[in-house]
Structure formats: C-alpha cells, structure tokens
Design a protein around this motif. Structure first.
Motif, PDB file in Angstrom:
ATOM      1  N   GLY A  55      51.574  38.662  47.796  1.00 48.77           N
ATOM      2  CA  GLY A  55      52.053  39.829  47.060  1.00 48.77           C
ATOM      3  C   GLY A  55      52.094  39.644  45.560  1.00 48.77           C
ATOM      4  N   VAL A  56      51.477  38.596  45.058  1.00 46.39           N
ATOM      5  CA  VAL A  56      51.471  38.322  43.624  1.00 46.39           C
ATOM      6  C   VAL A  56      50.275  39.025  42.986  1.00 46.39           C
ATOM      7  CG1 VAL A  56      51.252  36.505  41.876  1.00 46.39           C
ATOM      8  CG2 VAL A  56      52.626  36.110  43.936  1.00 46.39           C
ATOM      9  N   GLU A  57      50.525  39.693  41.871  1.00 47.96           N
ATOM     10  CA  GLU A  57      49.431  40.323  41.124  1.00 47.96           C
ATOM     11  C   GLU A  57      48.632  39.217  40.438  1.00 47.96           C
ATOM     12  OE1 GLU A  57      48.888  43.312  37.362  1.00 47.96           O
ATOM     13  OE2 GLU A  57      50.546  43.693  38.749  1.00 47.96           O
ATOM     14  N   ILE A  58      47.346  39.145  40.736  1.00 53.78           N
ATOM     15  CA  ILE A  58      46.477  38.105  40.195  1.00 53.78           C
ATOM     16  C   ILE A  58      45.159  38.742  39.778  1.00 53.78           C
ATOM     17  CG2 ILE A  58      45.715  37.459  42.537  1.00 53.78           C
ATOM     18  CD1 ILE A  58      45.437  34.542  41.456  1.00 53.78           C
ATOM     19  N   SER A  59      44.584  38.238  38.705  1.00 53.60           N
ATOM     20  CA  SER A  59      43.324  38.798  38.214  1.00 53.60           C
ATOM     21  C   SER A  59      42.207  38.562  39.218  1.00 53.60           C
ATOM     22  CB  SER A  59      42.935  38.140  36.884  1.00 53.60           C
ATOM     23  OG  SER A  59      42.429  36.824  37.100  1.00 53.60           O
ATOM     24  N   GLU A  60      41.134  39.279  39.023  1.00 53.63           N
ATOM     25  CA  GLU A  60      39.919  38.954  39.751  1.00 53.63           C
ATOM     26  C   GLU A  60      39.376  37.645  39.186  1.00 53.63           C
ATOM     27  OE1 GLU A  60      38.751  40.500  42.407  1.00 53.63           O
ATOM     28  OE2 GLU A  60      40.355  41.968  42.302  1.00 53.63           O
ATOM     29  N   VAL A  61      38.493  37.012  39.907  1.00 58.48           N
ATOM     30  CA  VAL A  61      37.847  35.786  39.439  1.00 58.48           C
ATOM     31  C   VAL A  61      37.016  36.126  38.202  1.00 58.48           C
ATOM     32  CG1 VAL A  61      36.104  34.066  40.056  1.00 58.48           C
ATOM     33  CG2 VAL A  61      37.847  34.735  41.722  1.00 58.48           C
ATOM     34  N   PHE A  62      37.051  35.218  37.210  1.00 59.84           N
ATOM     35  CA  PHE A  62      36.290  35.440  35.977  1.00 59.84           C
ATOM     36  C   PHE A  62      35.782  34.124  35.418  1.00 59.84           C
ATOM     37  CE2 PHE A  62      40.641  34.738  34.554  1.00 59.84           C
ATOM     38  CZ  PHE A  62      40.493  33.932  33.428  1.00 59.84           C
ATOM     39  N   HIS A  63      34.836  34.239  34.489  1.00 59.59           N
ATOM     40  CA  HIS A  63      34.384  33.099  33.690  1.00 59.59           C
ATOM     41  C   HIS A  63      34.377  33.557  32.244  1.00 59.59           C
ATOM     42  CE1 HIS A  63      30.640  35.308  34.456  1.00 59.59           C
ATOM     43  NE2 HIS A  63      30.159  34.753  33.347  1.00 59.59           N
ATOM     44  N   ASP A  64      34.214  32.626  31.321  1.00 58.00           N
ATOM     45  CA  ASP A  64      34.250  32.954  29.906  1.00 58.00           C
ATOM     46  C   ASP A  64      32.841  33.168  29.381  1.00 58.00           C
ATOM     47  OD1 ASP A  64      36.160  32.927  27.420  1.00 58.00           O
ATOM     48  OD2 ASP A  64      34.341  31.857  26.809  1.00 58.00           O
ATOM     49  N   GLU A  65      32.714  34.099  28.449  1.00 57.99           N
ATOM     50  CA  GLU A  65      31.410  34.380  27.867  1.00 57.99           C
ATOM     51  C   GLU A  65      30.807  33.167  27.169  1.00 57.99           C
ATOM     52  OE1 GLU A  65      32.194  37.577  25.145  1.00 57.99           O
ATOM     53  OE2 GLU A  65      33.217  36.278  23.708  1.00 57.99           O
ATOM     54  N   GLY A  66      31.640  32.224  26.749  1.00 57.47           N
ATOM     55  CA  GLY A  66      31.150  31.019  26.086  1.00 57.47           C
ATOM     56  C   GLY A  66      30.705  29.936  27.053  1.00 57.47           C
ATOM     57  N   GLY A  67      31.081  30.070  28.309  1.00 56.17           N
ATOM     58  CA  GLY A  67      30.617  29.156  29.331  1.00 56.17           C
ATOM     59  C   GLY A  67      31.373  27.851  29.470  1.00 56.17           C
ATOM     60  N   VAL A  68      32.385  27.631  28.665  1.00 56.28           N
ATOM     61  CA  VAL A  68      33.117  26.367  28.779  1.00 56.28           C
ATOM     62  C   VAL A  68      34.512  26.686  29.290  1.00 56.28           C
ATOM     63  CG1 VAL A  68      33.787  24.248  27.570  1.00 56.28           C
ATOM     64  CG2 VAL A  68      31.769  25.497  26.844  1.00 56.28           C
ATOM     65  N   PHE A  69      35.518  26.466  28.458  1.00 54.68           N
ATOM     66  CA  PHE A  69      36.871  26.860  28.819  1.00 54.68           C
ATOM     67  C   PHE A  69      36.955  28.354  28.580  1.00 54.68           C
ATOM     68  CE2 PHE A  69      41.625  26.552  28.407  1.00 54.68           C
ATOM     69  CZ  PHE A  69      41.838  26.045  29.659  1.00 54.68           C
ATOM     70  N   HIS A  70      38.107  28.941  28.483  1.00 49.07           N
ATOM     71  CA  HIS A  70      38.190  30.375  28.250  1.00 49.07           C
ATOM     72  C   HIS A  70      39.005  30.628  27.001  1.00 49.07           C
ATOM     73  CE1 HIS A  70      42.382  30.895  29.294  1.00 49.07           C
ATOM     74  NE2 HIS A  70      42.162  29.850  30.052  1.00 49.07           N
ATOM     75  N   HIS A  71      38.793  31.783  26.407  1.00 46.26           N
ATOM     76  CA  HIS A  71      39.542  32.190  25.226  1.00 46.26           C
ATOM     77  C   HIS A  71      40.970  32.566  25.625  1.00 46.26           C
ATOM     78  CE1 HIS A  71      35.391  32.767  23.910  1.00 46.26           C
ATOM     79  NE2 HIS A  71      35.844  32.701  22.673  1.00 46.26           N
ATOM     80  N   ALA A  72      41.860  32.578  24.651  1.00 45.49           N
ATOM     81  CA  ALA A  72      43.238  32.995  24.904  1.00 45.49           C
ATOM     82  C   ALA A  72      43.277  34.457  25.334  1.00 45.49           C
ATOM     83  CB  ALA A  72      44.080  32.793  23.648  1.00 45.49           C
ATOM     84  N   GLY A  73      44.257  34.786  26.129  1.00 42.93           N
ATOM     85  CA  GLY A  73      44.406  36.160  26.592  1.00 42.93           C
ATOM     86  C   GLY A  73      43.245  36.564  27.473  1.00 42.93           C
ATOM     87  N   THR A  74      42.790  37.777  27.289  1.00 42.79           N
ATOM     88  CA  THR A  74      41.684  38.271  28.110  1.00 42.79           C
ATOM     89  C   THR A  74      40.384  38.388  27.311  1.00 42.79           C
ATOM     90  OG1 THR A  74      42.343  40.556  27.667  1.00 42.79           O
ATOM     91  CG2 THR A  74      43.224  39.532  29.672  1.00 42.79           C
ATOM     92  N   VAL A  75      40.386  37.908  26.082  1.00 45.11           N
ATOM     93  CA  VAL A  75      39.188  37.943  25.238  1.00 45.11           C
ATOM     94  C   VAL A  75      38.088  37.094  25.869  1.00 45.11           C
ATOM     95  CG1 VAL A  75      38.241  37.293  22.979  1.00 45.11           C
ATOM     96  CG2 VAL A  75      40.539  38.277  23.142  1.00 45.11           C
ATOM     97  N   GLY A  76      36.893  37.645  25.941  1.00 47.74           N
ATOM     98  CA  GLY A  76      35.736  36.896  26.424  1.00 47.74           C
ATOM     99  C   GLY A  76      35.642  36.733  27.924  1.00 47.74           C
ATOM    100  N   ARG A  77      36.519  37.392  28.671  1.00 50.93           N
ATOM    101  CA  ARG A  77      36.454  37.280  30.134  1.00 50.93           C
ATOM    102  C   ARG A  77      35.274  38.086  30.676  1.00 50.93           C
ATOM    103  NH1 ARG A  77      42.472  37.448  32.903  1.00 50.93           N
ATOM    104  NH2 ARG A  77      43.259  35.592  31.839  1.00 50.93           N
ATOM    105  N   VAL A  78      34.528  37.456  31.561  1.00 44.46           N
ATOM    106  CA  VAL A  78      33.404  38.109  32.216  1.00 44.46           C
ATOM    107  C   VAL A  78      33.695  38.087  33.716  1.00 44.46           C
ATOM    108  CG1 VAL A  78      30.919  38.049  32.614  1.00 44.46           C
ATOM    109  CG2 VAL A  78      31.847  37.299  30.399  1.00 44.46           C
ATOM    110  N   PRO A  79      33.628  39.236  34.393  1.00 44.60           N
ATOM    111  CA  PRO A  79      33.934  39.267  35.822  1.00 44.60           C
ATOM    112  C   PRO A  79      33.022  38.342  36.632  1.00 44.60           C
ATOM    113  CG  PRO A  79      33.814  41.496  34.938  1.00 44.60           C
ATOM    114  CD  PRO A  79      33.304  40.572  33.868  1.00 44.60           C
ATOM    115  N   GLY A  80      33.622  37.736  37.645  1.00 45.25           N
ATOM    116  CA  GLY A  80      32.870  36.908  38.584  1.00 45.25           C
ATOM    117  C   GLY A  80      32.860  35.437  38.226  1.00 45.25           C
TER     118      GLY A  80
END
Length: 147
Positions: free
Chosen positions: A88-113
């Motif tokens: 019952g926990v709200e959780i994002s869909e799976v994502f990767h970062d547009e930069g391909g390494v770690f991810h940016h802070a917040g939701t910046v650069g998130r790419v679905p899947g």
C-alpha cells in the motif's frame, strides 16, 4: 581498520506511525526502548541488510522528513517495487536517469523504464515514508570491482 555503516538516524514526527510503516514493509523490529517521556529509540532493519535505521523521541534535532535519497539495493527492481506497492505504499514507476549513471536530485532527468542497456546501478524506483524521508530502490546485478 574496518568501518561499517550500521545505523542511519531518521527524523520522524510520529514514532508509532513510522514504526508501523517500516514493520508493514517487512522490516525486522530490533529494539523499542524508552527512558522516560522524552527519550525513545526504535530500531528496524530491512530484510537482508546489515544496516538499520533508528528514530524516536529525543534522538535527533533534524526536521522530520528531511532525509533524502537513502538507497536500498535490490537484485530485481520490478519485483522489489511491486512488493513495496503491495504493502500500500505509493512508489514511483521504475526509471533510469537521462545521464545513464546515477540520477539527478528530485525528479529531474528521470526517464521511464529500466536502463535501456541493462547496466547495473542504473535503474531506480522511489518512495517516501509518512514523514517524507526519501528512499530509492537501486538495482545492482553486477558489482563494480572492489565492491
């Protein structure tokens, strides 16, 4: 000299609500100690983890919900995401970062899947506890050398 990270302190507003939330996720309750009305320590450990979290009353002066981007490492991101959502926990869909390494802070650069090249360390899902402390699931299937 080995140094192991074993405990992370989480700032929460409602100790019992936080305790119930993490127990619902299947985390092991290790301790719930009270030493008077102004001091209480609760410790829980995620399944398979050597590191625990503690929170309570009089444990930290940090603002509740101010911790961000704590990582839970999983071998199957979709299964782990589905398990958390199943509680019952709200959780994002799976994502990767547009930069391909770690991810940016917040939701910046998130790419679905998932990461399209299937790189280890590059696929995530995010959720927060009731106070807003932020967690990331990170899929690691092959560890970097030395890890």
């Amino acid at each position: 000299m080995d140094m192991r990270l074993e405990v992370v302190v989480l700032p929460v507003a409602d100790v019992d609500r936080a305790k119930d939330f993490y127990k619902e996720l299947g985390w092991r309750l290790d301790a719930d100690f009270t030493s008077g009305p102004d001091f209480r320590v609760v410790q829980l450990t995620p399944p398979g983890s050597a590191c625990s979290v503690i929170f309570g009353t009089g444990v930290t002066s940090a603002v509740p919900g101010s911790v961000d981007q704590l990582l839970l490492i999983v071998s199957d991101i979709q299964a782990a995401r589905d398990e958390i959502a199943g509680h019952g926990v709200e959780i994002s869909e799976v994502f990767h970062d547009e930069g391909g390494v770690f991810h940016h802070a917040g939701t910046v650069g998130r790419v679905p899947g998932r990461d399209p090249e299937g790189h280890s360390y590059a696929t995530f899902a995010s959720f927060s506890d009731p106070d807003g402390n932020g967690w990331l699931l990170q899929e690691i299937t092959t560890r970097l050398p030395g890890r």
